[in-house]
Scaffold this motif. Sequence first.
Motif, PDB file in Angstrom:
ATOM      1  N   SER A  10       0.793  -1.236   0.000  1.00  0.00           N
ATOM      2  CA  SER A  10       0.000   0.000   0.000  1.00  0.00           C
ATOM      3  C   SER A  10       0.812   1.265   0.000  1.00  0.00           C
ATOM      4  N   VAL A 137     -12.341   8.983   4.437  1.00  0.00           N
ATOM      5  CA  VAL A 137     -11.238   8.019   4.492  1.00  0.00           C
ATOM      6  C   VAL A 137     -11.138   7.433   5.901  1.00  0.00           C
ATOM      7  N   SER A 157      -6.852   0.888   3.985  1.00  0.00           N
ATOM      8  CA  SER A 157      -7.489   2.195   3.891  1.00  0.00           C
ATOM      9  C   SER A 157      -8.719   2.099   2.993  1.00  0.00           C
ATOM     10  N   ARG A 159     -11.967   4.316   1.250  1.00  0.00           N
ATOM     11  CA  ARG A 159     -12.478   5.631   0.860  1.00  0.00           C
ATOM     12  C   ARG A 159     -13.924   5.462   0.416  1.00  0.00           C
ATOM     13  N   ASN A 164      -9.202   1.139  -0.768  1.00  0.00           N
ATOM     14  CA  ASN A 164      -8.448   2.072  -1.608  1.00  0.00           C
ATOM     15  C   ASN A 164      -6.967   1.706  -1.696  1.00  0.00           C
ATOM     16  N   ASP A 165      -6.361   1.357  -0.563  1.00  0.00           N
ATOM     17  CA  ASP A 165      -4.960   0.949  -0.588  1.00  0.00           C
ATOM     18  C   ASP A 165      -4.624   0.147   0.649  1.00  0.00           C
ATOM     19  N   LEU A 179      -1.943   0.144  -4.386  1.00  0.00           N
ATOM     20  CA  LEU A 179      -3.031   1.098  -4.604  1.00  0.00           C
ATOM     21  C   LEU A 179      -4.028   0.461  -5.559  1.00  0.00           C
ATOM     22  N   GLN A 181      -7.364   0.543  -8.052  1.00  0.00           N
ATOM     23  CA  GLN A 181      -7.985   1.478  -8.980  1.00  0.00           C
ATOM     24  C   GLN A 181      -9.186   0.828  -9.652  1.00  0.00           C
TER      25      GLN A 181
END
Length: 207
Positions: A10, A137, A157, A159, A164-165, A179, A181
């Motif tokens: 991450s 977040v 994490s 969001r 998200n990561d 990360l 996407q």
Amino acid sequence: MQLIRLLFASALLLWLVPAHADQGSAERLTGLLQKAETLTGRFSQLSLDGTGTQLQETSGEMALQRPGKFRWHTDEPMEQLLVSDGKKVWLYDPDLEQVTIQTLDRRLTHTPALLLSGDVSAISENFEVSHQEAGEVVDFTLKPKAKDTLFDSLRLSFRGGVINDMQMIDGVGQRTNILFQNVRLNEPLKPDLFTFEIPEGTDVISE
């Protein structure tokens, strides 16, 4: 160790508020993870050693489905394919024309891989969980209670309620970061995504 490092990592985030270690953190994380019966998207992965020197950078596509199914395809020039049907795991290297086959060890519930695709009901039994929040977040930090795990610290994490990561740190300070996407939750996935047909002429290693 190498197998797990192919899966997760991450980007570091700024700690904006103090973390809170409590049962509520574990329950909140469990709820967020359980929302995703399936998860697809792309990833960018970065590995750093203990001094911050870059070791490897890759990207690719992933698909996960509970319980215990995942497909992790790393793009060229370092192409690899990692597939689990919930019982077996195949790691295929097309350049080497080699596939390694392992039984899916349920102890992998202590690793990042099955935190996303496996049974998350025992998170509070296996980890000390803390969290911090800033706007939409939410960051969760997981510390394994057992001593024989593959990482010392894991951060997830979210969001807007979507992963998200992630960041994994091992005992020698090496960081594996990812990360995510274009993440999509709970879309129907074809069963053949989580099976692997061994190409003709491929060397097979069973562990």
